[in-house]
Every structure is written in structure tokens, then in C-alpha cells.
Design a protein around this motif. Structure first.
Motif, PDB file in Angstrom:
ATOM      1  N   PHE A  61       0.835  -1.193   0.000  1.00 29.66           N
ATOM      2  CA  PHE A  61       0.000   0.000   0.000  1.00 29.66           C
ATOM      3  C   PHE A  61       0.873   1.248   0.000  1.00 29.66           C
ATOM      4  CE2 PHE A  61      -2.415  -3.335   2.166  1.00 29.66           C
ATOM      5  CZ  PHE A  61      -3.576  -3.347   1.409  1.00 29.66           C
ATOM      6  N   ASN A  62       0.308   2.345  -0.453  1.00 24.57           N
ATOM      7  CA  ASN A  62       0.981   3.631  -0.423  1.00 24.57           C
ATOM      8  C   ASN A  62       0.220   4.584   0.493  1.00 24.57           C
ATOM      9  OD1 ASN A  62       3.075   3.047  -2.398  1.00 24.57           O
ATOM     10  ND2 ASN A  62       1.415   3.019  -3.908  1.00 24.57           N
ATOM     11  N   PHE A  63       0.829   5.722   0.767  1.00 20.38           N
ATOM     12  CA  PHE A  63       0.182   6.719   1.622  1.00 20.38           C
ATOM     13  C   PHE A  63      -1.144   7.175   1.024  1.00 20.38           C
ATOM     14  CE2 PHE A  63      -0.350  11.340   2.485  1.00 20.38           C
ATOM     15  CZ  PHE A  63      -0.701  11.240   3.822  1.00 20.38           C
ATOM     16  N   LEU A  64      -1.137   7.537  -0.239  1.00 19.42           N
ATOM     17  CA  LEU A  64      -2.381   7.917  -0.907  1.00 19.42           C
ATOM     18  C   LEU A  64      -3.115   6.650  -1.338  1.00 19.42           C
ATOM     19  CD1 LEU A  64      -1.103  10.872  -3.112  1.00 19.42           C
ATOM     20  CD2 LEU A  64      -2.497  11.045  -1.046  1.00 19.42           C
TER      21      LEU A  64
ATOM     22  N   LYS B 219       2.581  19.322   8.939  1.00 18.47           N
ATOM     23  CA  LYS B 219       2.639  18.420  10.092  1.00 18.47           C
ATOM     24  C   LYS B 219       2.539  16.957   9.678  1.00 18.47           C
ATOM     25  CE  LYS B 219      -2.316  18.769  11.144  1.00 18.47           C
ATOM     26  NZ  LYS B 219      -3.316  19.115  12.183  1.00 18.47           N
ATOM     27  N   ASP B 220       1.917  16.713   8.518  1.00 19.25           N
ATOM     28  CA  ASP B 220       1.828  15.351   7.963  1.00 19.25           C
ATOM     29  C   ASP B 220       3.038  15.125   7.067  1.00 19.25           C
ATOM     30  OD1 ASP B 220       1.232  13.013   6.524  1.00 19.25           O
ATOM     31  OD2 ASP B 220      -0.918  13.348   6.737  1.00 19.25           O
ATOM     32  N   PHE B 221       4.021  14.369   7.544  1.00 18.70           N
ATOM     33  CA  PHE B 221       5.276  14.210   6.818  1.00 18.70           C
ATOM     34  C   PHE B 221       5.081  13.479   5.492  1.00 18.70           C
ATOM     35  CE2 PHE B 221       9.768  12.300   6.742  1.00 18.70           C
ATOM     36  CZ  PHE B 221      10.312  13.453   6.184  1.00 18.70           C
ATOM     37  N   ASP B 222       4.226  12.468   5.459  1.00 17.51           N
ATOM     38  CA  ASP B 222       3.973  11.739   4.219  1.00 17.51           C
ATOM     39  C   ASP B 222       3.354  12.652   3.167  1.00 17.51           C
ATOM     40  OD1 ASP B 222       4.363   8.561   4.349  1.00 17.51           O
ATOM     41  OD2 ASP B 222       3.830   9.284   6.336  1.00 17.51           O
ATOM     42  N   LEU B 223       2.425  13.489   3.590  1.00 20.33           N
ATOM     43  CA  LEU B 223       1.805  14.433   2.657  1.00 20.33           C
ATOM     44  C   LEU B 223       2.848  15.418   2.134  1.00 20.33           C
ATOM     45  CD1 LEU B 223      -0.685  15.580   1.257  1.00 20.33           C
ATOM     46  CD2 LEU B 223      -1.140  16.935   3.317  1.00 20.33           C
TER      47      LEU B 223
ATOM     48  N   ALA C 232      -3.473   8.205   4.057  1.00 16.58           N
ATOM     49  CA  ALA C 232      -4.140   9.494   3.951  1.00 16.58           C
ATOM     50  C   ALA C 232      -5.642   9.344   4.175  1.00 16.58           C
ATOM     51  CB  ALA C 232      -3.882  10.095   2.575  1.00 16.58           C
ATOM     52  N   SER C 233      -6.206  10.284   4.916  1.00 17.25           N
ATOM     53  CA  SER C 233      -7.658  10.330   5.071  1.00 17.25           C
ATOM     54  C   SER C 233      -8.270  10.822   3.760  1.00 17.25           C
ATOM     55  CB  SER C 233      -8.030  11.295   6.206  1.00 17.25           C
ATOM     56  OG  SER C 233      -7.680  12.628   5.858  1.00 17.25           O
ATOM     57  N   ARG C 234      -9.572  10.736   3.644  1.00 18.05           N
ATOM     58  CA  ARG C 234     -10.231  11.191   2.424  1.00 18.05           C
ATOM     59  C   ARG C 234     -10.076  12.703   2.258  1.00 18.05           C
ATOM     60  NH1 ARG C 234     -11.194   6.852   0.955  1.00 18.05           N
ATOM     61  NH2 ARG C 234     -11.502   7.564  -1.163  1.00 18.05           N
ATOM     62  N   VAL C 235     -10.095  13.431   3.366  1.00 14.94           N
ATOM     63  CA  VAL C 235      -9.909  14.879   3.284  1.00 14.94           C
ATOM     64  C   VAL C 235      -8.517  15.194   2.750  1.00 14.94           C
ATOM     65  CG1 VAL C 235      -9.721  17.013   4.615  1.00 14.94           C
ATOM     66  CG2 VAL C 235     -11.581  15.417   5.093  1.00 14.94           C
ATOM     67  N   VAL C 236      -7.501  14.484   3.243  1.00 12.25           N
ATOM     68  CA  VAL C 236      -6.130  14.696   2.779  1.00 12.25           C
ATOM     69  C   VAL C 236      -6.011  14.354   1.291  1.00 12.25           C
ATOM     70  CG1 VAL C 236      -3.757  13.839   2.955  1.00 12.25           C
ATOM     71  CG2 VAL C 236      -5.031  14.423   5.024  1.00 12.25           C
ATOM     72  N   LEU C 237      -6.641  13.260   0.872  1.00  3.40           N
ATOM     73  CA  LEU C 237      -6.621  12.885  -0.535  1.00  3.40           C
ATOM     74  C   LEU C 237      -7.208  13.991  -1.400  1.00  3.40           C
ATOM     75  CD1 LEU C 237      -6.373  10.897  -2.942  1.00  3.40           C
ATOM     76  CD2 LEU C 237      -8.631  10.003  -2.275  1.00  3.40           C
ATOM     77  N   TYR C 238      -8.356  14.502  -1.002  1.00  2.75           N
ATOM     78  CA  TYR C 238      -9.026  15.542  -1.800  1.00  2.75           C
ATOM     79  C   TYR C 238      -8.214  16.830  -1.800  1.00  2.75           C
ATOM     80  CZ  TYR C 238     -13.304  13.064  -3.007  1.00  2.75           C
ATOM     81  OH  TYR C 238     -14.207  12.198  -3.568  1.00  2.75           O
ATOM     82  N   LYS C 239      -7.572  17.144  -0.688  1.00  7.40           N
ATOM     83  CA  LYS C 239      -6.720  18.335  -0.644  1.00  7.40           C
ATOM     84  C   LYS C 239      -5.513  18.170  -1.560  1.00  7.40           C
ATOM     85  CE  LYS C 239      -7.848  20.265   3.900  1.00  7.40           C
ATOM     86  NZ  LYS C 239      -7.334  20.621   5.246  1.00  7.40           N
TER      87      LYS C 239
END
Length: 518
Positions: free
Chosen positions: A80-83, A130-134, A168-175
């Protein structure tokens, strides 16, 4: 060399040159510490590593995989990946379906383990998060089109160990989509998740619509030094085996143009060892028209004359005859200057790459690319490849007389660890000669089918082999949307019903071709 160890979204230790401990602000995010370290140590290579992987981090001879400053590597052993996989709904590129067994080009980075040079971070095109993967994914996604070479690199670890990675959460994905793609892709993502995943991501969509996109698109990495520590080629024009080049040319009815290609090759300051020509003529009693091949040339000519038409078959015959360390994929209607091969090898050495596609445009076309970059395609008329990679690759029959054979060959190279770099600095002229090519009317097996396949089965065959499930479905939605205005059925429901039948027909023929049933 500096190593930043982290755990639970915080830096816990920084080690410089294996001995010195560097102080840092424990309240800062990992990305803020990373950027701060780059400012303090602008000439250093900086690793990041999750605490659980400290004993597995491979630092021995790291300059053999991190071999120049304009690179960014990371590795996540998980499948799996972060996104989430739904990122495939909005991106069709080869950078999504990552083969983690080899060095693979991708902007999908991970906090597990990675490395970058401080000079890249000092370009100040991305702010801490603050989200290092993002942060890492955004950094690579922004910089990769601007010449940063980004890879999933298993050599970062001494051995492969599993770890539960952040997702990643869905909000992070959409951002992320809002930040790096046009806004229309947000709605396509929402629609695809609704239709195919039965997910209603209304809150992430609405939240993201008010999210201000902060992205620097003017990223200039040109001042960063690129001088690979890998030793791939020797540029001296002597008998060193590293210089051996075979040229591969399929030809069909272009006698005069092919002669000019041979003349250009004969003038090269770095001469090829052998030119492999596969000449096609569909007439059963025909003979070769290439009488000038008997002339004296400064290289060996390996000529094969066949009656079977098809560029894929011709190139495969030529591939079986390659004996040199490098192969130059060429066409029979190109022109180029005498320094082409020597200059190409200069850049191969500089970047430490095993595959290079050269700019090859028609007379009035303008090269829009200004920098070398990782390319999703492959040019069968203008590419150099290290021969060790072609031994397990071939041009597939499902693409004969269709589309996608070059890109499919490029994907085969990527999946065995050979990245493809597009180089706009060296230019060739593609004449697109009016003779040759498909000199007969080719009728595919489905030509008389009542329901005509859409898309072409040759195109769908490529997608089935190399795309994720989400990428394939995203392609399907885009195809339906784009084709609607080009056909006569205006009732949306009737149109979708008709297209579904045509899609299924394309799937049928694509699978039959890939299984060698036709």
C-alpha cells in the motif's frame, strides 16, 4: 551525510556523519526539521528513517543508488501507499502502479525511509506540513516535472521488512488533488468513488472546495549539480566494450531515406559497431531494394529481408541480433548531426541512466520541454537503452498495426528497473516520409463485428497490462465523457448502454490478443 530518525510524527534523533548528534526543536514537525537541517547543512545528503527501520537502513555505498544531487528516493515495503488507490481515478501516468521490487520512477514518496540532497530543499518551493507523508508526496509531485528524479528504491533497506504505514484520510486525498490537479479532477474523483466504490465523499469535497491551493509552479532546479557517481560508459572512441552500440532500424519502402540515415550514422564521431536492418516487403516474390548495403560502411550491417509486415515483428527480429552493450532504436526517416551519439553518452554518463529518449520532432514542430525529465513514454525512433535490459523485453503482437507498442515496451523497461529519461537538449529531425509505413489496408479481426470496440483493443490491452483497477475505470469514465460529443446518440442512458457494449467488445478482443488466441 545526515540521518533524521522519527517516530509518532516527531523527530527523535539526528545523526551527522555517523557520529555527531545534531540538536533540533522537539516541537517542530518532521518536515520543518528537515528544511531547517537543509538550511544549516546546504551541502549534505539528508536521509530520513522511521525508528523501526534504523537497523535496516542501507548506508553502505549509498552513492551507488543516490548517485547525484537532483534525486529523491524513498521506499515503503508495504503493498500500500500513503495515498489510496483512488488517486488512480485522476492520474493515468505510469507513476501510479509502482513495482516495488525494482528501482521505479514515481512521485509517491513515503516517510518510512528516504533520501534527498539539501540543495533541493533550499529551493523553497514547499512549506512544512505536520503530515510528513503528505509533505513528501507534495514535494515530489511538484518537483518531478521540473527535473527532480524521484524513485521508489528498495536498495534503501538491507532487507525487506513490513510496517504498518500511515494512510491518507479522504480529506487529505481531496486536498492533495486540489493542490496538484485542476479542480475538475476533484469532481471526477468524487464521481468515480461514488459509482465504483459506493463511497459518498461529500464532506471531503465540500471542505476541499474552500481549501486554498498553495503551490509554487515556478520551480527552478537548474543550478543543482548533476554529476552521477555511477560508471556506465566510456566516452573515448576506442575498442572499450562499454562503447559498443548497435543501431536497430525496421524499414519498409524507404530506400532513399534509409540511405541518408546510414550516411548520418557513418559520420558519427562515436561510430556504432553494427547497424541491424530488418527490411519488410509483403510481396511474396519480392527481393531487397537496398543495393547500397553492399557498399563499404564504417560499421557492420546485419540485414534481414522478410515478407511478413509489421513493425513489432521486425523490431523483435532486430532485438534478437543485438550483441553490443547499448542499442539505439532508430527509424528509417530521421536525420541527425554527427555528434548525436557522443553527446547522448555524455548525458547518459552525467545522469547515470540506462535509457534515454532524444527529442525527435518534425520540421515545423517546436520542442516545448526545456529540461531532462522522467518520461512515461518511450521513443522507438530515438532512444538509447543499455542492452542488458532488453533481453527480457519484446514488442508485443497485440499492438501490431495498432497503438501502444512503444509505450508498452517502455513499461516493460520500467518494470525491470530501467527508467526512461527524456532529453530535449539533443535534437533529431523526423521527416515522416510519405512512403513506407502501413502501405496496405490493414483489417483487424473485429473489422466486421456488428458492435465495434471502443477504445481500440490495442489501446485497452496496454491499459489492462499496466494500469491499476482505478486507473482503468478512470480512463473508462474519461473516454465516455470525451466521446459523447463525437457521436450521434444524444440520450445519455442510451449512450452509456451503447458504450458499455463497445467497451465489453474491446475487452473481449484485448484479452484474446494478449492470450495469443488471434
Amino acid at each position: 551525510m545526515i540521518i533524521i530518525y522519527h517516530k509518532n510524527n516527531r523527530v527523535i534523533e539526528i545523526v551527522a556523519d555517523k557520529v555527531n548528534i545534531i540538536s533540533f526543536d522537539v516541537n517542530d514537525s518532521i518536515s520543518a526539521v528537515l528544511l531547517d537541517v537543509a538550511v544549516k547543512y546546504p551541502k549534505k545528503t539528508i536521509f530520513w528513517c522511521h525508528k523501526e527501520f534504523k537497523e535496516y537502513l542501507n548506508l553502505k555505498d549509498y552513492n551507488q543508488y543516490f548517485h547525484h544531487h537532483k534525486m529523491m528516493l524513498s521506499y515503503n515495503p508495504s503493498s500500500f501507499n500513503f495515498l489510496p488507490g483512488s488517486i488512480g481515478y485522476v492520474e493515468q501516468s505510469s507513476f501510479i502502479n509502482v513495482n516495488k521490487k525494482v528501482t521505479y520512477p514515481t512521485w509517491q514518496m513515503t516517510s518510512t525511509v528516504g533520501v534527498i540532497h539539501a540543495s533541493v530543499l533550499l529551493k523553497d518551493f514547499i512549506k512544512p506540513n505536520k503530515d510528513f507523508d503528505l509533505f513528501l508526496n507534495s514535494l515530489a509531485k511538484s518537483a518531478m516535472p521540473n527535473g527532480l528524479f524521484c524513485y521508489s528504491e528498495p536498495k534503501l533497506l538491507k532487507e525487506i521488512v513490513e510496517r504498518k504505514i500511515p494512510k491518507a484520510s479522504r480529506v487529505v486525498l481531496y486536498k492533495f488533488v486540489k493542490q496538484h490537479y485542476k479542480i475538475v479532477w476533484l469532481f471526477l474523483l468524487f464521481f468515480c468513488e461514488l459509482i465504483f466504490d459506493k463511497k459518498i465523499s461529500l464532506l471531503p469535497l465540500i471542505t476541499t472546495l474552500f481549501y486554498k491551493r498553495k503551490r509554487n509552479v515556478n520551480i527552478d532546479l537548474s543550478s543543482i549539480e548533476v554529476n552521477s557517481t555511477l560508471k556506465l560508459v566510456n566516452n573515448n572512441n576506442n575498442n572499450n566494450n562499454n562503447n559498443n552500440i548497435d543501431v536497430l532500424i525496421p524499414t519498409l519502402g524507404r530506400k532513399e531515406h534509409l540511405y541518408n540515415v546510414l550516411v548520418d550514422l557513418s559520420k558519427q564521431t562515436l561510430l556504432p559497431k553494427k547497424v541491424i536492418i530488418v527490411e519488410q516487403n509483403g510481396l511474396e516474390n519480392s527481393v531487397s531494394e537496398l543495393d547500397y548495403l553492399k557498399d563499404t560502411w564504417p560499421f557492420k550491417i546485419d540485414h534481414t529481408f522478410i515478407h511478413q509486415l509489421g513493425a513489432c515483428n521486425a523490431r523483435n527480429i532486430a532485438l534478437s541480433k543485438v550483441t553490443s552493450n547499448w542499442v539505439f532504436f532508430a527509424d528509417d526517416d530521421i536525420r541527425f548531426e554527427k555528434e548525436l551519439l557522443r553527446k547522448s553518452f555524455d548525458y547518459i554518463k552525467q545522469f547515470g541512466v540506462s535509457s534515454l529518449t532524444i527529442s525527435c520532432l518534425q520540421n515545423e514542430e517546436i520542442e516545448k520541454n526545456k529540461i531532462p525529465f522522467q518520461w512515461g513514454g518511450f521513443g522507438t525512433n530515438a532512444s538509447l537503452v543499455e542492452s542488458k535490459y532488453i533481453k527480457s523485453c519484446s514488442f508485443k503482437p497485440e499492438h501490431e498495426f495498432g497503438y501502444g507498442e512503444d509505450t508498452d515496451f517502455g513499461m516493460q523497461l520500467k518494470n525491470i528497473g530501467c527508467d526512461i529519461i527524456y532529453l530535449p537538449y539533443i535534437k533529431m529531425l523526423h521527416l515522416k516520409a510519405p512512403i513506407g509505413g502501413f502501405r496496405f489496408k490493414f483489417s483487424p479481426k473485429w473489422a466486421n463485428d456488428k458492435i465495434q470496440p471502443k477504445p481500440s483493443p490495442t489501446v485497452l490491452a496496454y491499459n489492462l497490462k499496466h494500469q491499476t483497477k482505478q486507473q482503468l475505470l478512470g480512463y473508462k469514465v474519461l473516454l465516455y465523457l470525451k466521446f459523447f460529443k463525437h457521436q450521434q446518440i444524444k440520450n445519455p442512458l442510451s449512450y452509456i448502454k451503447s458504450m458499455n457494449k463497445r467497451w465489453e467488445k474491446s475487452m473481449y478482443w484485448a484479452n484474446k490478443m494478449m492470450n495469443y488466441e488471434v
